[in-house]
Design a protein around this motif. Structure first.
Motif, short mmCIF file in Angstrom:
data_model
loop_
_atom_site.label_atom_id
_atom_site.label_comp_id
_atom_site.label_asym_id
_atom_site.label_seq_id
_atom_site.Cartn_x
_atom_site.Cartn_y
_atom_site.Cartn_z
N LEU A 92 0.91 -1.30 -0.09
CA LEU A 92 0.06 -0.08 -0.02
C LEU A 92 0.71 1.44 -0.14
O LEU A 92 0.63 2.25 -0.69
CB LEU A 92 -0.78 -0.05 1.22
CG LEU A 92 -2.18 -0.97 1.14
CD1 LEU A 92 -3.00 -0.86 2.36
CD2 LEU A 92 -3.02 -0.53 -0.20
N PRO A 93 1.94 1.42 0.71
CA PRO A 93 2.61 2.63 0.83
C PRO A 93 3.41 2.84 -0.62
O PRO A 93 3.24 4.09 -1.00
CB PRO A 93 3.85 2.45 1.83
CG PRO A 93 3.24 1.25 2.77
CD PRO A 93 2.30 0.33 1.87
N GLU A 94 3.40 1.60 -1.31
CA GLU A 94 4.16 1.89 -2.68
C GLU A 94 2.99 2.28 -3.39
O GLU A 94 3.36 3.28 -4.47
CB GLU A 94 4.76 0.70 -3.14
CG GLU A 94 5.69 0.74 -4.26
CD GLU A 94 6.20 -0.65 -4.80
OE1 GLU A 94 6.17 -1.14 -5.79
OE2 GLU A 94 6.73 -1.27 -3.89
N TRP A 95 1.90 2.03 -3.50
CA TRP A 95 0.86 2.24 -4.32
C TRP A 95 0.22 3.73 -3.92
O TRP A 95 -0.21 4.41 -4.94
CB TRP A 95 -0.26 1.35 -4.39
CG TRP A 95 0.06 0.04 -4.49
CD1 TRP A 95 1.10 -0.31 -5.46
CD2 TRP A 95 -0.71 -1.08 -4.54
NE1 TRP A 95 1.14 -1.63 -6.03
CE2 TRP A 95 0.00 -2.15 -5.30
CE3 TRP A 95 -1.65 -1.61 -3.76
CZ2 TRP A 95 -0.47 -3.55 -5.09
CZ3 TRP A 95 -1.96 -2.81 -3.64
CH2 TRP A 95 -1.36 -3.90 -4.24
N LEU A 96 0.23 4.09 -2.68
CA LEU A 96 -0.31 5.28 -2.24
C LEU A 96 0.77 6.56 -2.08
O LEU A 96 0.49 7.60 -1.77
CB LEU A 96 -0.80 5.12 -0.93
CG LEU A 96 -2.05 4.17 -0.86
CD1 LEU A 96 -2.81 4.09 0.40
CD2 LEU A 96 -3.31 4.71 -2.04
N ASN A 97 1.96 6.19 -2.35
CA ASN A 97 2.97 6.99 -2.21
C ASN A 97 3.19 7.81 -0.90
O ASN A 97 3.36 9.00 -0.94
CB ASN A 97 3.00 8.23 -3.35
CG ASN A 97 3.29 7.64 -4.88
OD1 ASN A 97 4.12 6.70 -4.94
ND2 ASN A 97 2.55 8.12 -5.63
N THR A 98 3.27 7.09 0.11
CA THR A 98 3.28 7.53 1.44
C THR A 98 4.56 7.21 2.15
O THR A 98 5.60 6.55 1.25
CB THR A 98 2.28 6.53 2.52
OG1 THR A 98 2.54 5.56 2.46
CG2 THR A 98 0.96 7.00 2.02
N GLY A 99 5.12 7.58 3.19
CA GLY A 99 6.27 7.56 3.67
C GLY A 99 6.73 6.25 4.29
O GLY A 99 5.96 5.20 4.41
N PRO A 100 7.86 5.80 4.75
CA PRO A 100 8.40 4.68 5.25
C PRO A 100 7.56 4.36 6.71
O PRO A 100 7.61 3.00 7.10
CB PRO A 100 9.91 4.78 5.40
CG PRO A 100 10.12 6.31 5.46
CD PRO A 100 8.92 7.06 4.69
N PHE A 107 4.01 -3.48 8.37
CA PHE A 107 4.75 -4.62 8.38
C PHE A 107 4.55 -5.20 9.91
O PHE A 107 4.36 -6.38 10.16
CB PHE A 107 6.21 -4.28 8.47
CG PHE A 107 7.05 -5.41 8.44
CD1 PHE A 107 7.12 -6.35 7.35
CD2 PHE A 107 8.02 -5.68 9.65
CE1 PHE A 107 8.10 -7.39 7.51
CE2 PHE A 107 8.67 -6.77 9.75
CZ PHE A 107 8.87 -7.68 8.67
N ARG A 108 4.49 -4.51 10.82
CA ARG A 108 4.27 -4.93 12.32
C ARG A 108 2.78 -5.31 12.38
O ARG A 108 2.41 -6.67 13.05
CB ARG A 108 4.13 -3.70 13.21
CG ARG A 108 5.68 -3.14 13.50
CD ARG A 108 5.76 -2.24 14.47
NE ARG A 108 6.92 -1.47 14.51
CZ ARG A 108 7.07 -0.29 14.69
NH1 ARG A 108 6.25 0.69 14.99
NH2 ARG A 108 8.38 0.31 14.56
N ILE A 109 1.78 -4.89 11.57
CA ILE A 109 0.35 -5.51 11.56
C ILE A 109 0.46 -7.09 10.98
O ILE A 109 -0.17 -7.93 11.41
CB ILE A 109 -0.47 -4.70 10.79
CG1 ILE A 109 -0.63 -3.44 11.74
CG2 ILE A 109 -1.65 -5.43 10.59
CD1 ILE A 109 -1.57 -2.32 10.98
N CYS A 110 1.28 -7.21 10.00
CA CYS A 110 1.35 -8.34 9.18
C CYS A 110 1.96 -9.54 10.22
O CYS A 110 1.67 -10.49 10.45
CB CYS A 110 2.24 -8.28 7.97
SG CYS A 110 1.53 -7.32 6.88
N VAL A 111 3.03 -9.08 10.93
CA VAL A 111 3.75 -10.22 11.66
C VAL A 111 2.78 -10.46 13.09
O VAL A 111 2.50 -11.58 13.23
CB VAL A 111 5.11 -9.23 12.55
CG1 VAL A 111 5.52 -10.30 13.67
CG2 VAL A 111 5.96 -9.26 11.49
N VAL A 112 1.80 -9.44 13.71
CA VAL A 112 0.92 -9.81 14.58
C VAL A 112 -0.20 -10.48 13.97
O VAL A 112 -0.58 -11.21 14.58
CB VAL A 112 0.42 -8.35 15.30
CG1 VAL A 112 -0.55 -8.78 16.14
CG2 VAL A 112 1.57 -7.77 16.08
N ALA A 113 -0.49 -10.20 12.91
CA ALA A 113 -1.74 -10.95 12.33
C ALA A 113 -1.48 -12.40 12.06
O ALA A 113 -2.18 -13.35 12.18
CB ALA A 113 -2.36 -10.33 10.87
#
Length: 142
Positions: A92-100, A107-113
């Protein structure tokens, strides 16, 4: 319950599709790969997890014991190779051009999920695949 495991199967298929590009790159640039032990192990495990994603997706779609067992085996390798069930949200950050910062939170959400998925799979296995015996029935010898 079965609907949740079908969702897990769908997530595994999405991971399989996203990993296809990575596998294709490895195959096309195979002669350029590093020959140190770490690289060989990582590439080998990547191929194994890529193939096992289909097995876990099929087993979890059918709510079968083998689908859960394959996921148990996959879990440490998923963490090592960063192959998360909802890992596609890190794009999503790549598609939405947001910051790191946005990426680090996703990424943290992915690990917890992934840990929640493991917990839910273990709980489901205990409740539905291998239910406890009632206290009044004789137990079989081990």
């Amino acid at each position: 319950m079965k609907l949740t495991f079908r969702l897990f199967a769908l997530l595994d298929l999405i991971c399989f599709l996203f990993m296809s590009a990575q596998i294709w790159t490895i195959l096309t640039l195979f002669s350029d790969l590093k020959t140190d032990t770490f690289s060989i192990v990582k590439v080998s495990l990547t191929f194994l997890i890529y193939l096992s994603l289909l097995a876990s997706a099929a087993g979890q779609f059918q709510f079968k014991k083998y689908g859960m067992i394959v996921y148990y085996i996959q879990f440490p390798f998923r963490l090592f190779l960063l192959v998360f069930s909802i890992g596609f949200i890190t794009l999503l950050p790549e598609w939405l051009n947001t910051g790191p910062e946005f990426f680090s939170w996703l990424f943290r959400i992915c690990v917890v999920a992934e840990f929640f998925r493991l917990y839910y799979t273990i709980l489901s296995y205990k409740l539905f695949i291998r239910p406890k015996r009632s206290s009044g029935s004789p137990q079989e010898p081990v």
